[in-house]
Design an enzyme around this catalytic site. Structure first.
Site, short mmCIF file in Angstrom:
data_model
loop_
_atom_site.label_atom_id
_atom_site.label_comp_id
_atom_site.label_asym_id
_atom_site.label_seq_id
_atom_site.Cartn_x
_atom_site.Cartn_y
_atom_site.Cartn_z
CG ASP A 12 -1.80 1.21 1.36
OD1 ASP A 12 -2.32 1.66 0.32
OD2 ASP A 12 -1.98 1.75 2.48
CB SER A 13 0.22 4.80 -0.48
OG SER A 13 -0.92 4.85 0.36
CE1 TYR A 44 2.48 5.29 -3.49
CE2 TYR A 44 1.21 3.43 -4.30
CZ TYR A 44 2.41 3.96 -3.87
OH TYR A 44 3.53 3.15 -3.83
CB CYS A 75 -3.13 0.60 -2.42
SG CYS A 75 -3.28 2.33 -2.92
CG ASN A 76 -9.55 0.62 -2.39
OD1 ASN A 76 -10.38 -0.16 -2.81
ND2 ASN A 76 -9.22 0.65 -1.11
CB THR A 77 -5.08 4.91 -5.17
OG1 THR A 77 -5.85 5.41 -4.07
CG2 THR A 77 -4.86 6.00 -6.17
CD GLU A 155 0.03 6.35 6.53
OE1 GLU A 155 1.19 6.42 6.94
OE2 GLU A 155 -0.46 5.32 6.02
CB CYS A 191 -9.39 4.73 0.97
SG CYS A 191 -7.71 5.12 1.51
CG HIS A 193 -4.90 4.88 4.75
ND1 HIS A 193 -4.40 4.49 3.52
CD2 HIS A 193 -3.81 5.20 5.49
CE1 HIS A 193 -3.07 4.60 3.54
NE2 HIS A 193 -2.70 5.03 4.72
#
Ligand code: DGL
Length: 270
Positions: A12-13, A44, A75-77, A155, A191, A193
């Protein structure tokens, strides 16, 4: 021949993908995992599709160099913009994304209902969720809202309290009961997160709204694929954690995403 002791690579980012790793660990006990958070280049979700795809390919290389036997794009992006490129770059590996599994979870919504997708700016703009849900359920009404601040809050380890609720309330404004746009039957956490905000979100949403994310459905898909290829591990699993920056914060905050304290996180450069 698949080496069953090789780990499953997950990236993931940042720390968000640990919510997917948590579900993978529950679905595949005894399996080893290697997780990379590309914290140096997070987020991202505000980058262009080309940049996200480039970052995702670089992140995958680090994991592949360490000898993984499957790749999970947590990561969805990156799933929205890089899944095909990743599968093409690593034809020897099964590659799994999180958008299709998240869309299947949303597709359980009642007939004709409204679905609200909360995701990053790029995921919303690219329309991957909207298209994936409508492919499965053309009768649903899909709304999508970009929530970039939530990634930064998560984060930072800020997932509770008044400030979080105000930010969540800001993003939900106009989409929930009393709002003019919709009263969603389902809210999709698009997402990785966002599952850390499930509790405050629950307090802001009406009881009838179902909150879904892609972690459990992704883990089920990965487990099904490994079981059907006879490639599940039967040994004590090991977890290796890598990050491209901020390893101390990763160690401190990441435990909340994974649901247990983290051991050492190794710093890597892409
Ligand atoms: N966790 C990532 C996702 O699922 C993106 C967060 C970010 O880097 O913007 O989309």
């Amino acid at each position: 021949m698949t080496d069953e002791s090789a780990p499953i690579g997950v990236f993931d980012s940042g720390m968000g993908g640990l919510t997917v790793l948590r579900a993978l660990e529950a679905a595949l006990p005894g399996e080893s995992f290697i997780y990379l958070g590309d914290t140096a280049r997070l987020p991202y979700g505000s980058k262009s599709p080309g940049t996200v795809a480039r970052y995702a390919l670089q992140a995958s290389e680090i994991l592949v160099e360490r000898g993984i036997r499957a790749l999970v794009v947590a990561c969805n992006t990156a799933s929205a913009f890089a899944l095909d490129a990743l599968a093409e770059r690593h034809p020897e590996l099964p590659v799994f994304g999180v958008v299709e599994p998240g869309a299947s979870a949303a597709a359980e919504a009642p007939r004709g209902a409204s679905v609200l997708v909360l995701a990053t700016e790029s995921t919303v703009a690219g329309g991957a969720y909207q298209k994936a849900i409508l492919r499965l359920r053309p009768d649903l009404k899909i709304h999508a809202r970009a929530c970039p601040l939530l990634v930064a809050l998560a984060e930072e380890g800020e997932h509770e309290g008044e400030f979080c609720e105000r930010v969540l309330g800001h993003y939900l404004h106009g989409h929930t009961a009393g709002g003019s746009v919709s009263d969603p039957a389902v809210v999709v956490l698009g997402c990785t997160h966002f599952p850390v905000f499930r509790e405050p979100l629950r307090r802001l949403l009406p009881d009838h709204t179902v909150v879904v994310d892609s972690a459990a459905t992704t883990a089920e898909r990965v487990a099904d694929a490994l079981v059907s290829s006879g490639a599940t591990a039967r040994h004590p699993g090991r977890l290796t954690l890598l990050a491209t920056d901020g390893v101390r914060r990763f160690t401190r905050v990441g435990g909340y995403f994974l649901g247990r304290p983290l051991d050492a996180v190794e710093l890597v450069d892409l």
